[in-house]
Design a protein around this motif. Sequence first.
Motif, short mmCIF file in Angstrom:
data_model
loop_
_atom_site.label_atom_id
_atom_site.label_comp_id
_atom_site.label_asym_id
_atom_site.label_seq_id
_atom_site.Cartn_x
_atom_site.Cartn_y
_atom_site.Cartn_z
N MET B 83 0.83 -1.21 0.00
CA MET B 83 0.00 0.00 0.00
C MET B 83 0.87 1.26 0.00
O MET B 83 1.87 1.33 0.70
CB MET B 83 -0.94 -0.01 1.20
CG MET B 83 -1.96 1.10 1.14
SD MET B 83 -3.58 0.56 1.72
CE MET B 83 -4.54 2.05 1.49
N PHE B 85 0.59 5.53 0.35
CA PHE B 85 -0.37 6.45 0.97
C PHE B 85 -0.21 7.88 0.48
O PHE B 85 0.87 8.30 0.07
CB PHE B 85 -0.19 6.45 2.49
CG PHE B 85 -0.39 5.11 3.13
CD1 PHE B 85 -1.63 4.75 3.64
CD2 PHE B 85 0.67 4.21 3.23
CE1 PHE B 85 -1.81 3.51 4.23
CE2 PHE B 85 0.48 2.98 3.81
CZ PHE B 85 -0.76 2.63 4.31
N ASN B 89 3.15 8.24 5.01
CA ASN B 89 3.11 7.42 6.22
C ASN B 89 4.41 6.67 6.49
O ASN B 89 4.40 5.52 6.91
CB ASN B 89 1.94 6.41 6.18
CG ASN B 89 0.60 7.12 6.31
OD1 ASN B 89 0.57 8.33 6.49
ND2 ASN B 89 -0.47 6.39 6.23
N LEU B 90 5.52 7.33 6.23
CA LEU B 90 6.80 6.76 6.65
C LEU B 90 6.95 6.98 8.14
O LEU B 90 6.39 7.92 8.68
CB LEU B 90 7.96 7.43 5.91
CG LEU B 90 7.98 7.31 4.40
CD1 LEU B 90 9.25 7.95 3.85
CD2 LEU B 90 7.89 5.88 3.95
N ILE B 91 7.70 6.09 8.80
CA ILE B 91 8.02 6.32 10.20
C ILE B 91 9.09 7.40 10.20
O ILE B 91 10.24 7.14 9.82
CB ILE B 91 8.54 5.04 10.88
CG1 ILE B 91 7.67 3.83 10.49
CG2 ILE B 91 8.60 5.22 12.39
CD1 ILE B 91 6.24 3.91 10.86
N ARG B 92 8.71 8.59 10.60
CA ARG B 92 9.53 9.76 10.32
C ARG B 92 10.91 9.72 10.97
O ARG B 92 11.87 10.25 10.44
CB ARG B 92 8.79 11.03 10.76
CG ARG B 92 7.50 11.23 10.00
CD ARG B 92 6.76 12.46 10.48
NE ARG B 92 7.54 13.66 10.32
CZ ARG B 92 7.66 14.33 9.19
NH1 ARG B 92 7.04 13.90 8.11
NH2 ARG B 92 8.38 15.42 9.13
N ARG B 93 11.02 9.08 12.14
CA ARG B 93 12.29 9.11 12.85
C ARG B 93 13.21 7.95 12.46
O ARG B 93 14.31 7.84 12.98
CB ARG B 93 12.06 9.13 14.36
CG ARG B 93 11.39 10.43 14.83
CD ARG B 93 11.32 10.55 16.32
NE ARG B 93 12.62 10.56 16.94
CZ ARG B 93 13.21 9.53 17.51
NH1 ARG B 93 12.59 8.36 17.55
NH2 ARG B 93 14.38 9.64 18.06
N ILE B 102 10.19 -2.18 6.97
CA ILE B 102 8.84 -2.35 7.53
C ILE B 102 8.04 -3.30 6.63
O ILE B 102 7.22 -4.09 7.10
CB ILE B 102 8.11 -0.99 7.63
CG1 ILE B 102 8.85 -0.04 8.57
CG2 ILE B 102 6.65 -1.16 8.03
CD1 ILE B 102 8.59 -0.23 10.01
N GLY B 103 8.32 -3.24 5.32
CA GLY B 103 7.64 -4.11 4.38
C GLY B 103 7.94 -5.58 4.60
O GLY B 103 7.26 -6.45 4.06
N ARG B 158 8.92 0.52 0.07
CA ARG B 158 8.39 -0.27 1.19
C ARG B 158 7.34 -1.26 0.70
O ARG B 158 7.34 -2.43 1.09
CB ARG B 158 7.79 0.67 2.24
CG ARG B 158 7.09 -0.05 3.38
CD ARG B 158 6.61 0.89 4.45
NE ARG B 158 5.61 1.84 3.94
CZ ARG B 158 5.20 2.91 4.61
NH1 ARG B 158 5.69 3.18 5.80
NH2 ARG B 158 4.29 3.71 4.08
#
Lengths: 336, 302
Positions: B83, B85, B89-93, B102-103, B158
């Motif tokens: 997916m 977005f 919606n990346l994990i910013r840190r 993450i994928g 991802r």
Amino acid sequence: MKPFEIHRITRAQQLDAYCELLGQKFFGHTVLGNAALLGVSGLMLPGAFQKEKFRIIFKESMTSIQTVNIEAPAKVKRQRLLSTFMWLGIAALMVWAFFGTEISLAKLLQGVGESWKLLFGTSDKPNSGFIPPNFSRFPEYLEQILLTVKMAMWGTALAIVPAIGLSILGAKNTSPHPVVYFITRRVLDLLRAVPEFVLALVFVVAVGLGPFPGILALAVYTTGILAKLFSEGIETVDAGQIEAVRAAGGNAFQAFTHGVFPQVLPHVASMTLYRFESNVRAAQVLGLVGAGGIGFFLNEALRGFDFPAAGAIISLIIVSVFFVDFLSSKIRERLT
Amino acid sequence: MIRLEQVSHQYANGTLALQNLNLEFGGQHFTALIGPSGAGKSTLMRVLNGLVRPSNGKVWLENTEITKASDAVVRLERRKIGMVFQQFNLIRRLTALENVLIGRLGFMGTLRSSFKAYSRADRELAMRMLERVGMADQAWQRADTLSGGQQQRVGIARALAQQPKLILADEPISALDPKSSEQVMELLLEIQQQDSIAVLVNLHHLDAVRDYAKRVVGLRAGQVVFDGRADQLDDDAARALYYGENDTAETASDALNLERPVVSMPISVPGSSAVITNQFTINSYTHDPAGLSNSRSKKEWK
């Protein structure tokens, strides 16, 4: 092409218009009514008239005039009225709180000299007040100050893991069920409601005098506070990042470890440091009930009317609090 | 690959988001999902990957029916769908590389993942995917230091790391400038063709729909009102989709929610003598027949 005009309305004019409106509606043009209005309007000034308002008049031609409607809708007016009542309510509460508290400026001015004597001693008995302090037992005090800081370190550290666990249950967006959320929040309230020195007394009975019961008391109390602060941090996370982990096939636990936790980490670290600062101060009080550290020595000095010693201890406490606060705030600035 | 049978969804607040949808997305198509805001496009995407369970109907993902399946089964099936977005919606840190990894979370154990003990194969795969989207140089940068277009490319990497059979992209270019938008759309098209997978993109830009999509599905009020080849989507069809069948300038402007001055009598204000005059025009509402333009006609100050 539509020419138009703007009337800039000053605050005074707004107030005027408002008073006129209110006055006609509720009070009529009576002296008493106007006086009451003046009071109400004064209260409303900061909230209701913060922005300058414009009245824009459109002219379709020279003969017909269109205006934009700048009258606030009923909902906004209701909110303004409510906020007026809120401020009146707060004022009333403060008046209520005045009675029974024996607030008296005269009494303070009369007695302030006695406090001076306690602080600096009297001329017939020099060196009997807090100042000048007596640093003859300095090495011992330093050791106890360090012990107090050690207590704060462990009291805070032991709280982190349970606080993270409870904060997940106590945050609206990660709690498995509203009932769990509600119960967790009440448990946290309970942990925070019991004063630290009462907790310390309870643990003193269990494990005896010394720093250890103090650490346990700090840990329990800190768990309550940190869990609340952490859960508030969790409630502000970006839901999109959690959704991304879920959409990639992550399970609920991974959604927390990879979606929520990286987002709240700076908040968690910052709040933990902040509680450590507070715990250094709290640990000093705990000594008063026999839970070790510098507070124990301070209590001893005060009971023996050894005020110069107490003065030395207090000045060392002040320096240590300065030092810890400075260090911790420097570290917190760098967290992003 | 994915099939919807009589799917309806009603949210807890009573909003009927989807009504009796029968759709199939499969094979190796580049499909665009269009329709006015609130038509149910985002809900449909979340029904497709099982994040939202529809109130009625069946969703077949290959041979698995996922609306009644257990959470664990849905989660495993969801790995086949990547997916992308609107807000990336990346994990910013985390770094770009960690974000791509993450994928791979769905393919590893919970304990291993908590220690970020990604296998060598996974890390190599993630790096290859970053290379593919042209972001290998930024692999070790934190996601929040990247530009919007770069973040979206990491988001695509991802999705690719899941080695999906279908990519869902929920308004992937709405937050991007024209150049980044083009890069992202080109990338999605390239992936669809090279990997022979299905790509379903939810879009508001009809230009992009015509340039990239093969098939177009139009949703309106939770129902399919258009399903055909992209070249069949002419101006009339687009207008019908966004403004309804009986289109007039009036309903069109209602749809665009243009503000008009409220006419009322002036309120007299005592002592208001200061008058500033100015020139003011309201343009005739420029009506874009295809609904392409984002630039609503605005009151213009001279």
